[in-house]
Design an enzyme around this catalytic site. Structure first.
Site, PDB file in Angstrom:
ATOM      1  N   GLY A 195       0.790  -1.440   0.259  1.00  0.00           N
ATOM      2  CA  GLY A 195       0.270   0.009  -0.054  1.00  0.00           C
ATOM      3  C   GLY A 195       0.964   1.495   0.540  1.00  0.00           C
ATOM      4  O   GLY A 195       0.188   2.228  -0.809  1.00  0.00           O
ATOM      5  N   THR A 201      -7.947 -13.712  -8.777  1.00  0.00           N
ATOM      6  CA  THR A 201      -7.985 -12.605 -10.049  1.00  0.00           C
ATOM      7  C   THR A 201      -7.761 -10.579  -9.294  1.00  0.00           C
ATOM      8  O   THR A 201      -8.507 -10.635  -8.068  1.00  0.00           O
ATOM      9  CB  THR A 201      -9.229 -12.556 -10.924  1.00  0.00           C
ATOM     10  OG1 THR A 201      -9.278 -13.444 -11.234  1.00  0.00           O
ATOM     11  CG2 THR A 201      -9.730 -11.216 -11.865  1.00  0.00           C
ATOM     12  N   LEU A 202      -6.934 -10.417  -9.646  1.00  0.00           N
ATOM     13  CA  LEU A 202      -6.473  -9.286  -8.730  1.00  0.00           C
ATOM     14  C   LEU A 202      -6.975  -7.842  -9.875  1.00  0.00           C
ATOM     15  O   LEU A 202      -6.916  -7.901 -11.076  1.00  0.00           O
ATOM     16  CB  LEU A 202      -5.423  -9.034  -8.631  1.00  0.00           C
ATOM     17  CG  LEU A 202      -4.782 -10.604  -7.173  1.00  0.00           C
ATOM     18  CD1 LEU A 202      -2.930 -10.071  -7.771  1.00  0.00           C
ATOM     19  CD2 LEU A 202      -5.225 -10.220  -6.283  1.00  0.00           C
ATOM     20  N   GLU A 203      -7.395  -6.836  -9.246  1.00  0.00           N
ATOM     21  CA  GLU A 203      -7.714  -5.856 -10.049  1.00  0.00           C
ATOM     22  C   GLU A 203      -7.319  -4.593  -9.724  1.00  0.00           C
ATOM     23  O   GLU A 203      -7.087  -3.574  -8.250  1.00  0.00           O
ATOM     24  CB  GLU A 203      -9.069  -5.258 -10.022  1.00  0.00           C
ATOM     25  CG  GLU A 203     -10.268  -6.915 -10.079  1.00  0.00           C
ATOM     26  CD  GLU A 203     -11.000  -7.223  -8.508  1.00  0.00           C
ATOM     27  OE1 GLU A 203     -10.758  -5.771  -7.686  1.00  0.00           O
ATOM     28  OE2 GLU A 203     -11.221  -8.235  -8.807  1.00  0.00           O
TER      29      GLU A 203
HETATM   30  N1  LIG Z   1     -10.303 -10.901  -6.282  1.00  0.00           N
HETATM   31  C1  LIG Z   1     -11.887 -12.002  -6.347  1.00  0.00           C
HETATM   32  C2  LIG Z   1     -12.375 -12.063  -5.860  1.00  0.00           C
HETATM   33  C3  LIG Z   1     -13.232 -13.137  -5.669  1.00  0.00           C
HETATM   34  N2  LIG Z   1     -12.847 -14.277  -6.570  1.00  0.00           N
HETATM   35  C4  LIG Z   1     -13.207 -15.373  -6.738  1.00  0.00           C
HETATM   36  C5  LIG Z   1     -13.546 -16.132  -5.089  1.00  0.00           C
HETATM   37  C6  LIG Z   1     -15.139 -15.853  -4.762  1.00  0.00           C
HETATM   38  O1  LIG Z   1     -15.925 -17.198  -4.070  1.00  0.00           O
HETATM   39  C7  LIG Z   1     -15.587 -15.853  -5.904  1.00  0.00           C
HETATM   40  C8  LIG Z   1     -17.278 -15.299  -5.817  1.00  0.00           C
HETATM   41  O2  LIG Z   1     -16.994 -14.045  -5.963  1.00  0.00           O
HETATM   42  P1  LIG Z   1     -18.051 -12.620  -5.638  1.00  0.00           P
HETATM   43  O3  LIG Z   1     -19.107 -13.318  -5.046  1.00  0.00           O
HETATM   44  O4  LIG Z   1     -17.591 -11.287  -5.178  1.00  0.00           O
HETATM   45  O5  LIG Z   1     -18.347 -12.667  -7.258  1.00  0.00           O
HETATM   46  P2  LIG Z   1     -19.703 -12.223  -7.497  1.00  0.00           P
HETATM   47  O6  LIG Z   1     -20.849 -11.771  -6.805  1.00  0.00           O
HETATM   48  O7  LIG Z   1     -19.419 -11.193  -9.243  1.00  0.00           O
HETATM   49  O8  LIG Z   1     -20.125 -13.690  -8.969  1.00  0.00           O
HETATM   50  P3  LIG Z   1     -20.894 -15.715  -8.702  1.00  0.00           P
HETATM   51  O9  LIG Z   1     -22.496 -14.740  -9.099  1.00  0.00           O
HETATM   52  O10 LIG Z   1     -19.823 -15.775  -8.887  1.00  0.00           O
HETATM   53  O11 LIG Z   1     -21.332 -14.981  -6.683  1.00  0.00           O
HETATM   54  O12 LIG Z   1     -14.615 -15.363  -6.652  1.00  0.00           O
HETATM   55  C9  LIG Z   1     -11.340 -14.715  -7.594  1.00  0.00           C
HETATM   56  O13 LIG Z   1     -11.309 -14.751  -8.051  1.00  0.00           O
HETATM   57  N3  LIG Z   1     -10.997 -13.064  -7.236  1.00  0.00           N
END
Ligand SMILES: Nc1ccn([C@H]2C[C@H](O)[C@@H](COP(=O)(O)OP(=O)(O)OP(=O)(O)O)O2)c(=O)n1
Length: 178
Positions: free
Chosen positions: A97, A119-121
């Site tokens: 950070g 996955t990292l944003e």
């Molecule tokens: N930075 C991240 C955050 C999460 N995940 C994976 C692990 C979580 O258990 C899964 C689902 O995360 P979310 O519930 O935040 O995802 P969504 O709500 O967008 O999708 P879903 O419909 O699959 O719940 O994605 C990931 O690979 N990378």
């Protein structure tokens, strides 16, 4: 409740927690120090939630890659982590950070029952050179209250990702689910 380092180590030893690869020296009082993987997808065009994200993919060389402000980078963790018992929260740490790096934009939660390379944003405040497999943040494990959900029944999108995942919201929008 958050697991202590010794509790993470004990759960890893019994298989209640998966951290692969696992290095005991990466344990800290309440977390595990995870590492940046060696691949990033560079997203430097305007994005549309209804369309698959365009990107170019590159390997981060051992000499490093300079990340630029204003660009979204989709990276991944070096480790695959998960647990049938505990939920996970992935974050940066004080050291990363302080370099002006956000390791994720808005996705810190790993659900109980999911085993993933995250996955990292990634975004950066200033141009900064990063290196493959450098320590990038802290992962904590949380004790869950209540009955586990039946994940498979809900069509969740990202239950066992092994690589970088772009947003799949376009599938929902194409199906008229918004
Ligand atoms: N930075 C991240 C955050 C999460 N995940 C994976 C692990 C979580 O258990 C899964 C689902 O995360 P979310 O519930 O935040 O995802 P969504 O709500 O967008 O999708 P879903 O419909 O699959 O719940 O994605 C990931 O690979 N990378």
């Amino acid at each position: 409740m958050i697991l202590t380092g010794p509790a993470i180590a004990a759960a890893q030893a019994t298989g209640e927690i998966t951290i692969d690869p696992y290095e005991p020296t990466r344990l800290s009082p309440n977390a595990y120090d995870w590492r940046l993987g060696d691949t990033v997808r560079i997203c430097d065009t305007d994005l549309d939630a209804a369309t698959p994200t365009p990107y170019t993919e590159t390997t981060i060389p051992d000499t490093g890659l300079v990340l630029q402000p204003g660009v979204l980078y989709l990276g991944l963790t070096h480790e695959r982590t998960g647990s049938e018992i505990y939920a996970q929260l992935l974050n940066g740490n004080r050291t990363v950070g302080s370099l002006g790096i956000w390791v994720h934009v808005s996705a810190p939660l790993g659900h109980q029952g999911h085993a993933i390379r995250w996955t990292l944003e990634i975004r950066v405040a200033r141009p900064v050179r990063v290196y493959p497999r450098m320590t990038f943040g802290k992962l904590v494990f949380l004790h869950c209250l209540g009955t586990p959900a039946s994940y498979q029944l809900h069509g969740l999108k990202y239950t066992s990702t092994a690589g970088i995942g772009i947003s799949r919201l376009y599938e929902e929008l194409a199906g008229g689910g918004a």
